[in-house]
Design a protein around this motif. Structure first.
Motif, short mmCIF file in Angstrom:
data_model
loop_
_atom_site.label_atom_id
_atom_site.label_comp_id
_atom_site.label_asym_id
_atom_site.label_seq_id
_atom_site.Cartn_x
_atom_site.Cartn_y
_atom_site.Cartn_z
N ALA A 14 23.58 -5.56 39.86
CA ALA A 14 23.57 -4.81 38.64
C ALA A 14 22.21 -4.20 38.75
N VAL A 15 21.99 -3.38 37.65
CA VAL A 15 20.65 -2.44 37.84
C VAL A 15 20.34 -2.48 36.21
N GLN A 16 18.99 -3.03 36.06
CA GLN A 16 18.53 -2.86 34.79
C GLN A 16 17.19 -1.85 34.89
N LEU A 17 17.37 -1.19 33.71
CA LEU A 17 16.24 -0.02 33.27
C LEU A 17 15.25 -0.61 32.43
N HIS A 18 14.04 -0.15 32.92
CA HIS A 18 12.97 -0.80 32.28
C HIS A 18 12.47 0.34 31.28
N GLY A 19 12.86 -0.51 29.97
CA GLY A 19 12.50 0.52 28.75
C GLY A 19 11.54 -0.26 27.77
N ALA A 20 10.71 -1.14 28.65
CA ALA A 20 9.74 -1.96 27.75
C ALA A 20 8.41 -1.84 28.16
N HIS A 21 7.44 -2.55 27.48
CA HIS A 21 6.10 -2.86 27.99
C HIS A 21 5.22 -1.44 28.31
N GLY A 22 5.52 -0.39 27.57
CA GLY A 22 4.60 0.77 27.61
C GLY A 22 4.94 1.41 29.05
N TYR A 23 5.67 1.36 29.70
CA TYR A 23 6.14 2.34 31.00
C TYR A 23 7.00 3.47 30.33
N LEU A 24 7.21 4.52 31.18
CA LEU A 24 7.66 5.81 30.86
C LEU A 24 8.73 5.72 29.63
N LEU A 25 9.81 4.91 29.95
CA LEU A 25 10.75 5.05 28.90
C LEU A 25 10.36 4.39 27.55
N SER A 26 9.53 3.43 27.59
CA SER A 26 8.96 3.14 26.46
C SER A 26 7.74 3.73 25.67
N GLN A 27 7.18 4.73 26.70
CA GLN A 27 6.15 5.70 25.96
C GLN A 27 6.88 6.66 25.34
N PHE A 28 8.23 7.12 25.87
CA PHE A 28 8.89 8.15 25.13
C PHE A 28 9.15 7.50 23.67
N ASN A 29 9.86 6.33 23.73
CA ASN A 29 10.28 5.77 22.47
C ASN A 29 9.36 5.38 21.36
N SER A 30 8.08 5.26 21.70
CA SER A 30 6.80 4.94 20.86
C SER A 30 6.29 6.17 20.39
N PRO A 31 6.12 6.24 19.11
CA PRO A 31 5.22 7.26 18.30
C PRO A 31 3.76 7.09 18.67
N PHE A 32 3.30 6.16 19.29
CA PHE A 32 2.05 5.74 19.79
C PHE A 32 1.59 6.84 20.90
N THR A 33 2.66 7.08 21.84
CA THR A 33 2.44 7.63 23.06
C THR A 33 2.90 9.14 22.90
N ASN A 34 4.13 9.27 22.11
CA ASN A 34 5.02 10.42 22.27
C ASN A 34 4.72 11.12 21.01
N LYS A 35 3.99 12.35 21.08
CA LYS A 35 3.62 13.22 20.07
C LYS A 35 4.29 14.68 20.09
N ARG A 36 5.44 14.76 21.02
CA ARG A 36 6.01 15.86 21.34
C ARG A 36 6.84 16.40 20.06
N GLN A 37 6.77 17.78 20.07
CA GLN A 37 7.28 18.40 19.00
C GLN A 37 8.58 19.10 19.61
N ASP A 38 8.93 18.87 20.69
CA ASP A 38 10.29 19.40 21.09
C ASP A 38 11.59 18.55 21.20
N GLU A 39 12.46 18.53 21.80
CA GLU A 39 13.75 17.69 21.45
C GLU A 39 13.47 16.36 21.97
#
Ligand SMILES: Cc1cc2nc3c(=O)[nH]c(=O)nc-3n(C[C@H](O)[C@H](O)[C@H](O)COP(=O)(O)O)c2cc1C
Length: 367
Positions: free
Chosen positions: A161-186
């Motif tokens: 199996a494969v598990q995506l790491h979407g936790a603990h402040g790594y890249l996917l979690s950085q995108f999910n979080s308004p603390f690190t993601n201030k982007r105005q695009d899509e």
């Protein structure tokens, strides 16, 4: 719902019990990210110890996405052969193993990767102190491809199996979080925009491994930071992941910048155990897939009662001290001996996966 030793399955992957080794950076790979003999032995020991599903430490999908020294990699085809040695050893020992794949984003150091850390938005990283550069949409698309290629390589190397790491402040979690993601695009804005990168990674990885291969995620339910991801948004993201056909969600939370509210907290007694279980329950209510809880489980009783709510329980630190914990719980002491001192991080950096308390004991014994 079930007891610890009831089998369960995830998209056709049969597991003999409900205990999962949560992903644990082992610090046992060489400079290119290939597994050492010690890493293979450590993972095989978990299989011999009865663990129902082993999840590897986070494996980096792009060279600039490496998070720590001596981390295992899955960023090039030449690693498939060496990685196969892990799956051969675990399968020979009767175990099942998933690979966790990650891009560390801004949560790393240039001295470890040779590249400037990158993230959804430019910032000085609050825990790592590095200047993070904002990713272009082109780079985002390349990293999505890197995740898909990483998932395909894991499958080719025989991982179950494969598990995506979407936790603990790594890249996917950085995108999910308004603390690190201030982007105005899509790729920014509301929960859907911030979650877009994760959803596109899931779709690309699914296309790469096919419909009948278990693909799941470890997801932050909260960041533990003011201005960070809150449960309300995480629940909406989890529902979308379920609707997209994710095969399970492991519910975690926290990140290094959150201090005491991080992923690996101090656990003194039974009351402290299962500190993300309420969040896992909230996600279980909406997500149409099995849910795994992680965070501070130490006693068989608490694990058993969590299994009334979710499908499986994952542990990290207890398995560092007692790789044979699952078999031990069948017959012996029903509490893990881990004291959650966190010394395993320093040991990992110094010599690779190990328990600082056990090493202290050995030193005393040898003196
Ligand atoms: C030494 C160490 C390494 C870790 N490595 C990872 C990792 O590679 N991927 C991940 O998702 N979490 C990682 N974690 C977090 C754990 O998987 C887990 O979420 C956290 O420690 C709480 O569970 P526990 O109380 O059973 O340790 C790590 C934690 C520690 C202490």
């Amino acid at each position: 719902m079930a007891d610890i030793y009831t089998p369960w399955s995830m998209n056709g992957l049969e597991m003999p019990n409900r205990l999962v080794r949560s992903a644990t950076w082992e610090g046992l790979a060489d400079d290119k990210g290939a597994p050492t003999h010690e890493l293979i032995l450590a993972l095989a020991a978990l299989a011999e110890g009865g663990c129902g599903l082993i999840i590897t430490g986070y494996c980096y999908v792009s060279p600039e996405g490496k998070g720590l020294p001596k981390q295992t990699g899955v960023y090039m085809d030449a690693l498939v052969g060496p990685l196969t040695r892990i799956t051969d050893a675990v399968h020979t020992a009767g175990g099942k193993i998933a690979m966790q794949i990650v891009h560390a984003g801004g949560q790393t150091k240039q001295e470890w990767t040779g590249f400037q850390p990158v993230g959804p938005s430019a910032m000085t990283h609050p825990a790592f102190g590095e200047e993070v550069a904002e990713l272009s949409v082109e780079d985002i698309h390349r990293i999505i491809d890197d995740f898909a290629l990483g998932a395909a390589r894991a499958k080719a190397a025989g991982f179950d199996a494969v598990q995506l790491h979407g936790a603990h402040g790594y890249l996917l979690s950085q995108f999910n979080s308004p603390f690190t993601n201030k982007r105005q695009d899509e790729y920014g804005g509301d929960w859907e925009g911030r979650g877009r990168m994760m959803f596109e990674v899931l779709q690309a990885a699914r296309n790469a491994v096919g419909p009948n291969y278990p693909l799941f995620i470890k997801l932050n339910s909260v960041d533990g930071l003011e201005g960070g991801l809150e449960l309300e948004d995480a629940v909406k993201m989890a529902k979308r992941l379920g609707d997209m056909g994710i095969d399970a969600i492991e519910v975690s939370g926290g990140q290094p910048a959150a201090g005491k509210l991080g992923a690996a907290r101090v656990v003194k007694d039974a009351e402290d155990e299962g500190y993300f279980l309420d969040n896992a329950k909230a996600i279980k209510e909406v997500a149409d897939c099995p849910v795994i809880t992680v965070g501070g489980y130490r006693s068989k009783d608490v694990v058993a009662s969590a299994l009334d709510e979710v499908e499986a329980v994952a542990m990290c630190r207890p398995f560092i001290r007692q790789p044979d914990l699952v078999n031990l719980w069948k017959t012996g002491d029903a509490k893990a001996t881990c004291i959650s001192c966190g010394g395993c991080l320093a040991v990992g950096l110094e010599q690779g996966l190990g328990c600082s308390q056990e090493l202290k004991k050995q030193k005393k014994g040898g003196a």
